[in-house]
Design an enzyme around this catalytic site. Structure first.
Site, short mmCIF file in Angstrom:
data_model
loop_
_atom_site.label_atom_id
_atom_site.label_comp_id
_atom_site.label_asym_id
_atom_site.label_seq_id
_atom_site.Cartn_x
_atom_site.Cartn_y
_atom_site.Cartn_z
NE ARG A 1 -3.03 -1.16 3.23
CZ ARG A 1 -3.44 -0.62 4.41
NH1 ARG A 1 -4.10 0.52 4.41
NH2 ARG A 1 -3.20 -1.24 5.53
N GLY B 1 -5.34 -8.77 16.06
CA GLY B 1 -5.53 -9.97 16.86
C GLY B 1 -6.17 -9.58 18.20
CG ASN C 1 35.87 28.94 -5.58
OD1 ASN C 1 35.17 29.39 -6.49
ND2 ASN C 1 35.48 27.97 -4.78
CE1 TYR C 2 37.02 22.91 -10.10
CE2 TYR C 2 35.21 23.66 -11.50
CZ TYR C 2 36.07 22.65 -11.07
OH TYR C 2 35.97 21.39 -11.61
C1 UD1 Z 1 -0.09 -9.03 13.40
C2 UD1 Z 1 -0.60 -9.94 14.50
C3 UD1 Z 1 -1.88 -9.35 15.10
C4 UD1 Z 1 -1.63 -7.94 15.59
C5 UD1 Z 1 -1.04 -7.09 14.46
C6 UD1 Z 1 -0.63 -5.75 14.96
C7 UD1 Z 1 0.08 -12.14 13.78
C8 UD1 Z 1 -0.35 -13.43 13.21
N1 UD1 Z 1 -0.86 -11.22 13.95
O1 UD1 Z 1 -1.06 -8.94 12.40
O2 UD1 Z 1 -2.32 -10.15 16.15
O3 UD1 Z 1 -2.80 -7.36 16.07
O4 UD1 Z 1 0.13 -7.72 13.92
O5 UD1 Z 1 -0.27 -4.94 13.87
O6 UD1 Z 1 1.23 -11.98 14.13
N2 UD1 Z 1 6.09 -9.97 8.56
C9 UD1 Z 1 7.21 -10.67 8.19
N3 UD1 Z 1 7.07 -11.88 7.61
C10 UD1 Z 1 5.86 -12.45 7.39
C11 UD1 Z 1 4.71 -11.72 7.77
C12 UD1 Z 1 4.85 -10.50 8.36
O7 UD1 Z 1 8.33 -10.20 8.39
O8 UD1 Z 1 5.83 -13.55 6.86
C13 UD1 Z 1 6.26 -8.67 9.21
C14 UD1 Z 1 5.60 -7.55 8.45
O9 UD1 Z 1 6.53 -6.97 7.55
C15 UD1 Z 1 5.25 -6.58 9.56
C16 UD1 Z 1 5.00 -7.48 10.76
O10 UD1 Z 1 5.61 -8.72 10.45
O11 UD1 Z 1 6.35 -5.75 9.88
C17 UD1 Z 1 3.52 -7.69 11.03
O12 UD1 Z 1 2.93 -8.20 9.87
P1 UD1 Z 1 1.45 -7.84 9.48
O13 UD1 Z 1 1.08 -8.58 8.27
O14 UD1 Z 1 1.26 -6.38 9.51
O15 UD1 Z 1 0.70 -8.44 10.76
P2 UD1 Z 1 -0.74 -9.02 10.82
O16 UD1 Z 1 -0.68 -10.45 10.44
O17 UD1 Z 1 -1.65 -8.11 10.14
#
Ligand code: UD1
Ligand code: CA
Length: 477
Positions: free
Chosen positions: A26, A155, A409-410
């Site tokens: 996004r 969550g 200067n240059y």
């Molecule tokens: C997650 C939590 C949710 C919480 C929310 C808060 C889980 C399953 N859920 O949601 O409970 O309320 O964050 O924002 O954890 N990322 C990785 N690798 C992956 C997936 C994600 O590095 O495979 C990173 C993303 O780049 C991001 C962070 O983890 O920085 C959170 O990922 P995002 O997809 O935003 O979390 P949600 O699953 O929406």
């Protein structure tokens, strides 16, 4: 100081895991999300800097989308190198937050508390995390939570009585669970040893077929490990950046907070909503700053300094009583280097002045409109008030440098020095072809192009002699 004190209350090493593998669709940008800047620092840099405040033993960043760019950006980051080594671990493909943290575990020791953060959540305060670490206390699973009137997408924290039982993701939640307003922030503190065993047991049998980090709560409950929720009320601290709108909102929140801190110190801001600090701004007593000023890098303003409207000031020390008039651009080089800009006590700069790297101005120097100064030292009381250029010059006390004059200067290949000794008067529209020295107390007639040194006290004129033909008749058609 505060950090040290709090940490001594929890005698566990802290290791920080930063999840940064997600795509950031996004943002609609080629730049990986965590490299977008907030207050002049990459989002990920904010999180790394917070880890530094926690005196983390180790930081492991999990990269995936844009991994090469993210890792490269931090390889050259002076700030990162100055604090501690950062360990990068790749997560490919991205199978969920639990899968992400799994990749980090081999890099982590068993005796620490692991704090899980996200690279796109930049404004979590270190003292909040210290409280979370204290709640973990080395033997509990501590979740950072918050109540949201609209918890959609987060969550949910499911409890039985007071005890936390599970985190239920939006897509897996039933109607009763969807009605819960306490949500998981994405941040937890957990003993490394337990985390390792729990991560090994994760499955992806859920609505998104992902390995959820949040599943560890169920394992903790099953293993009889206490789960504590540390609830905060400040949404900014857990807000993630997913879009340019959210990035701008957090930028404003950050700037508002900083403006409040400055005003509490006594700084007078014409409008706290029209100040941007992209780095460190230090202010002594009775500093005032008009609207629309941007400060970058390290800027220090001495007692009574006044900054006019619409100034951009980077890497500069401005001594007591100096006045920077509107629309002045000061662009110092790296802080602490000779390229940083120095403005002396009581100096008057601008409006519309430009100070470039290595401009060192003494007390009571005046730099007026459309004057550019680069890599030059001006001694006390020297003045260049209009439309002029000083590059690679050393200018003595009380020199008056005329309108439209420049140092050449240059030569196309090399830069050369110009020395203008004390009390020299340079007329308007002069060209001083460097290398050259104008002797003390000398005078240079307006319109002169000087290529040779002049002796002290001399008047030097180097221009075509004026010829006037009386009663001249212009050609007619
Ligand atoms: C997650 C939590 C949710 C919480 C929310 C808060 C889980 C399953 N859920 O949601 O409970 O309320 O964050 O924002 O954890 N990322 C990785 N690798 C992956 C997936 C994600 O590095 O495979 C990173 C993303 O780049 C991001 C962070 O983890 O920085 C959170 O990922 P995002 O997809 O935003 O979390 P949600 O699953 O929406
Ligand atoms: Ca999210």
């Amino acid at each position: 100081m505060n950090n040290q004190k709090n940490l001594s209350q929890t005698p566990f090493p802290v290791d920080v895991v930063i999840m940064a593998a997600g795509k950031g669709t996004r943002m609609k940008s080629k730049l990986p999300k965590v490299l977008h800047q907030l207050a002049g620092r990459a989002l990920l840099q904010h999180v790394v800097d917070t880890a530094a405040e926690l005196l983390a033993r180790q930081v492991v960043v999990i990269t995936g989308h844009g991994a090469i760019e993210v890792e490269a950006a931090f390889a050259t980051s002076v700030r990162a190198a100055a604090t501690f080594g950062i360990n990068f671990v790749r997560q490919e493909p991205q199978l969920g937050t639990g899968h992400a943290v799994q990749q980090a575990m081999p890099a982590l020791q068993d005796d620490g508390i692991v704090v899980v953060l996200s690279g796109d959540v930049p404004l979590t305060r270190a003292d909040t995390l210290q409280a979370l670490i204290a709640a973990c206390a080395g033997d509990k699973l501590a979740l950072l939570t918050i109540d949201f009137a609209n918890p959609t997408g987060y969550g949910r924290i499911e409890r039985e009585g007071d005890a936390v039982q599970a985190i239920v993701e939006q897509k897996d939640a039933n109607a009763a669970q969807l009605a819960i307003t306490e949500v998981y922030s994405g941040i937890m503190a957990v003993p490394a040893k337990q985390l390792k065993t729990w991560l090994a047991r994760l499955d992806n049998e859920n609505a998104q077929a992902e390995f959820y980090l949040t599943q560890v709560v169920k394992f903790a409950v099953a293993d009889g490990v206490p789960v504590v929720a540390y609830k905060i009320t400040d949404a900014v601290q857990v807000a993630g950046v997913n879009s340019p709108v959210q990035l701008a909102e957090l930028e404003r929140a950050y700037q508002r907070d900083l403006a409040m801190q400055l005003m509490e110190q006594g700084v007078r801001l014409a409008d706290p909503a029209r100040l941007d600090v992209r780095g460190k701004l230090q202010c002594a007593q009775d500093v005032s700053i008009d609207v629309n000023c941007v400060f970058e890098g390290q800027v220090s303003l001495g007692e009574g300094v006044r900054i006019g409207a619409n100034c951009v000031i980077a890497n500069a020390t401005i001594a007591a009583g100096a006045v920077i008039h509107p629309f002045t651009h000061i662009e110092g080089g790296p802080p602490g280097s000779k390229a940083a800009v120095w403005v002396g006590e009581g100096a008057l700069i601008g409006p519309f002045a430009r100070l470039r790297p290595g401009a060192h101005l003494g007390a009571d120097v005046h730099i007026g409109n459309f004057v550019e100064v680069k890599n030059s030292t001006l001694a006390k009381g020297a003045k260049a008030n209009h439309l002029a250029y000083l590059g690679d010059a050393v200018v003595g006390e009380r020199v008056n440098y005329g309108a439209g004059s420049i140092t050449a200067n240059y030569d196309g290949a090399f830069k050369h020095r110009t020395t203008i000794e004390a009390d020299v008067h340079i007329g308007s529209n002069c060209v001083l072809v460097a290398p050259i020295t104008i002797g003390a107390g000398g005078t240079v007639g307006g319109g002169s192009t000087l290529t040779k040194d002049t002796s002290p006290g001399a008047l030097s004129v180097a221009r075509g002699k004026q010829i006037s033909i009386a009663n001249w008749t212009r050609p007619k058609k």
